[in-house]
Design a protein around this motif. Structure first.
Motif, PDB file in Angstrom:
ATOM      1  N   LEU A   9      29.042  73.374  11.756  1.00  0.00           N
ATOM      2  CA  LEU A   9      29.147  74.336  12.872  1.00  0.00           C
ATOM      3  C   LEU A   9      29.155  73.681  14.088  1.00  0.00           C
ATOM      4  CD1 LEU A   9      26.062  76.625  11.695  1.00  0.00           C
ATOM      5  CD2 LEU A   9      28.396  77.128  12.266  1.00  0.00           C
ATOM      6  N   ARG A  10      28.551  72.222  14.224  1.00  0.00           N
ATOM      7  CA  ARG A  10      28.608  71.508  15.628  1.00  0.00           C
ATOM      8  C   ARG A  10      30.247  71.072  15.637  1.00  0.00           C
ATOM      9  NH1 ARG A  10      28.007  69.464  20.042  1.00  0.00           N
ATOM     10  NH2 ARG A  10      27.891  67.302  20.289  1.00  0.00           N
ATOM     11  N   ALA A  11      30.910  70.959  14.461  1.00  0.00           N
ATOM     12  CA  ALA A  11      32.128  70.399  14.298  1.00  0.00           C
ATOM     13  C   ALA A  11      33.050  71.459  15.096  1.00  0.00           C
ATOM     14  CB  ALA A  11      32.647  70.232  13.116  1.00  0.00           C
ATOM     15  N   PHE A  12      32.883  72.863  14.426  1.00  0.00           N
ATOM     16  CA  PHE A  12      33.587  73.842  14.849  1.00  0.00           C
ATOM     17  C   PHE A  12      33.285  74.128  16.362  1.00  0.00           C
ATOM     18  CE2 PHE A  12      33.146  78.463  16.012  1.00  0.00           C
ATOM     19  CZ  PHE A  12      34.448  78.691  16.137  1.00  0.00           C
ATOM     20  N   GLU A  13      32.149  74.096  16.980  1.00  0.00           N
ATOM     21  CA  GLU A  13      31.885  73.987  18.105  1.00  0.00           C
ATOM     22  C   GLU A  13      32.509  73.219  18.945  1.00  0.00           C
ATOM     23  OE1 GLU A  13      28.027  73.501  21.531  1.00  0.00           O
ATOM     24  OE2 GLU A  13      27.937  72.854  19.344  1.00  0.00           O
ATOM     25  N   ILE A  14      32.869  71.899  18.838  1.00  0.00           N
ATOM     26  CA  ILE A  14      33.639  70.867  19.568  1.00  0.00           C
ATOM     27  C   ILE A  14      35.094  71.379  19.423  1.00  0.00           C
ATOM     28  CG2 ILE A  14      34.239  68.535  19.812  1.00  0.00           C
ATOM     29  CD1 ILE A  14      31.078  68.989  20.436  1.00  0.00           C
ATOM     30  N   VAL A  15      35.698  71.663  18.122  1.00  0.00           N
ATOM     31  CA  VAL A  15      36.834  72.175  18.086  1.00  0.00           C
ATOM     32  C   VAL A  15      37.456  73.129  19.026  1.00  0.00           C
ATOM     33  CG1 VAL A  15      38.914  72.809  16.638  1.00  0.00           C
ATOM     34  CG2 VAL A  15      37.491  70.883  15.930  1.00  0.00           C
ATOM     35  N   ALA A  16      36.445  74.184  18.960  1.00  0.00           N
ATOM     36  CA  ALA A  16      36.726  75.186  19.961  1.00  0.00           C
ATOM     37  C   ALA A  16      36.605  74.913  21.252  1.00  0.00           C
ATOM     38  CB  ALA A  16      35.339  76.338  19.489  1.00  0.00           C
ATOM     39  N   ARG A  17      35.638  74.177  21.635  1.00  0.00           N
ATOM     40  CA  ARG A  17      35.642  73.907  23.097  1.00  0.00           C
ATOM     41  C   ARG A  17      36.845  73.040  23.499  1.00  0.00           C
ATOM     42  NH1 ARG A  17      31.535  69.963  24.276  1.00  0.00           N
ATOM     43  NH2 ARG A  17      30.271  71.297  22.854  1.00  0.00           N
ATOM     44  N   GLU A  18      37.310  71.933  22.747  1.00  0.00           N
ATOM     45  CA  GLU A  18      38.361  70.971  23.207  1.00  0.00           C
ATOM     46  C   GLU A  18      39.731  71.521  22.609  1.00  0.00           C
ATOM     47  OE1 GLU A  18      38.135  68.138  24.412  1.00  0.00           O
ATOM     48  OE2 GLU A  18      36.021  68.377  24.774  1.00  0.00           O
ATOM     49  N   LYS A  19      39.753  72.597  21.693  1.00  0.00           N
ATOM     50  CA  LYS A  19      41.194  73.059  21.303  1.00  0.00           C
ATOM     51  C   LYS A  19      42.070  72.045  20.871  1.00  0.00           C
ATOM     52  CE  LYS A  19      40.680  77.738  23.750  1.00  0.00           C
ATOM     53  NZ  LYS A  19      39.513  77.380  24.316  1.00  0.00           N
ATOM     54  N   ASN A  20      41.593  70.996  20.446  1.00  0.00           N
ATOM     55  CA  ASN A  20      42.505  69.661  19.961  1.00  0.00           C
ATOM     56  C   ASN A  20      41.557  69.062  18.746  1.00  0.00           C
ATOM     57  OD1 ASN A  20      43.158  66.956  20.356  1.00  0.00           O
ATOM     58  ND2 ASN A  20      44.576  67.865  21.536  1.00  0.00           N
ATOM     59  N   PHE A  21      41.920  68.609  17.764  1.00  0.00           N
ATOM     60  CA  PHE A  21      41.279  68.098  16.778  1.00  0.00           C
ATOM     61  C   PHE A  21      41.385  66.719  16.950  1.00  0.00           C
ATOM     62  CE2 PHE A  21      41.751  71.875  14.336  1.00  0.00           C
ATOM     63  CZ  PHE A  21      40.563  71.750  13.006  1.00  0.00           C
ATOM     64  N   THR A  22      42.066  65.990  17.562  1.00  0.00           N
ATOM     65  CA  THR A  22      42.307  64.532  17.786  1.00  0.00           C
ATOM     66  C   THR A  22      41.178  64.443  18.769  1.00  0.00           C
ATOM     67  OG1 THR A  22      44.716  64.370  17.564  1.00  0.00           O
ATOM     68  CG2 THR A  22      43.435  62.797  18.723  1.00  0.00           C
ATOM     69  N   ARG A  23      41.144  65.060  19.739  1.00  0.00           N
ATOM     70  CA  ARG A  23      39.775  64.867  20.823  1.00  0.00           C
ATOM     71  C   ARG A  23      38.524  65.181  20.438  1.00  0.00           C
ATOM     72  NH1 ARG A  23      43.510  67.137  24.606  1.00  0.00           N
ATOM     73  NH2 ARG A  23      42.426  69.267  24.527  1.00  0.00           N
ATOM     74  N   ALA A  24      38.407  66.370  19.546  1.00  0.00           N
ATOM     75  CA  ALA A  24      37.003  66.698  19.023  1.00  0.00           C
ATOM     76  C   ALA A  24      36.825  65.476  17.871  1.00  0.00           C
ATOM     77  CB  ALA A  24      37.349  67.881  18.063  1.00  0.00           C
TER      78      ALA A  24
END
Length: 68
Positions: A9-24
């Protein structure tokens, strides 16, 4: 809820915020591949697709917006 579920869930939150898998992945201290597998596992457990992914972009699906 298990620690793995909370991590996903935390991973999803970060990806959703960053909209970028590399940065997340960098923020989470994990590989892009590992992050992608975590999101895929979360989506499978929930039975819904949360993110639309292409090689160039990441966006939230309607379900992803609701779960956020």
């Amino acid at each position: 809820m298990t620690p793995e579920n909370l991590n996903d869930l935390r991973a999803f939150e970060i990806v959703a915020r960053e909209k970028n898998f590399t940065r997340a992945a960098a923020k989470l201290g994990m590989s892009r591949s590992g992050l992608s597998h975590a999101i895929t596992a979360l989506e499978a457990r929930l039975g819904v697709r949360l993110l639309m992914r292409t090689t160039r972009s990441v966006s939230l699906t309607d379900a992803g917006l609701r779960d956020r």
